[in-house]
Design an enzyme around this catalytic site. Sequence first.
Site: not given
Ligand code: PEP
Length: 251
Positions: A10-12, A96, A98, A166, A172, A210, A231-232
């Site tokens: 997920n590049w957001k 999600h 967010e 999640e 993050g 994470s 994500g990141g």
């Molecule tokens: C996400 O936002 O779906 C996510 C898992 O982010 P991160 O890996 O950065 O925690």
Amino acid sequence: MVGPLFIAGNWKMNLDKEGAIELTDALTNGQGPVKGVDVAVFPPSLWLTLVGDLIRSHDIKLGGQDCHEELEGAHTGDISAKMLKDVGCDYVIVGHSERRTDHFETSETIKKKVLMSIKCNLCPIVCIGETWDERDKGAAISAVSAQLKESIPDELGSEQFIVAYEPVWAIGSGRIPTLNDIEEMHASIKETLLSINHKADKVRILYGGSVKPANAAEIFKVENVGGALVGGASLSAADFGEIISIAGAKN
Ligand code: PEP
């Protein structure tokens, strides 16, 4: 376990056009898919067509980060599930945390998005997860179970959707739950799915929050973890590629 591990990036709201091309090029030139792992990327909507063209002859699927609950209409700034399908998506992330926080999305709205995405032949990845406050109070399992029941429409087939657990506090932050906590939550999600008449063994349950090359191997060993929503770490071809390789080594 339901099929191969699924690794979703997920590049957001990250990467300019050049960055999206660079990352995709790296993923399609050796740092991406490996045999026996399902891989998908979720670029910002503006780059979907671009990335879709670059991955077309590779084993990487495309997904949207969100869709509207209606098919079309007066919804300025929104994107429909049908539009995502039109540009080559197979998946869409819905609910999600967010979106739930920044856009006040409720599970009721998410349920409608799930239905609309299936109607448009997309597989929704339905995100659920507790806040730190809920975990701290010992209410993580009940909060996630309630969210799941409220977000999954009754009429779905078990093969039509994916669940991503999640924990909001892990996204993050660099923190992850203990492996026991992940195992307990995934088992509870399976139980909840069974209670709402799903063949829980047919639903993939991803872990997200994470996930990095350093912790991926231990997370993938946890029972009922069917892959990861990343994500990141998905913004680095080296890290994302390594997570995919670790998933491949598990098979
Ligand atoms: C996400 O936002 O779906 C996510 C898992 O982010 P991160 O890996 O950065 O925690």
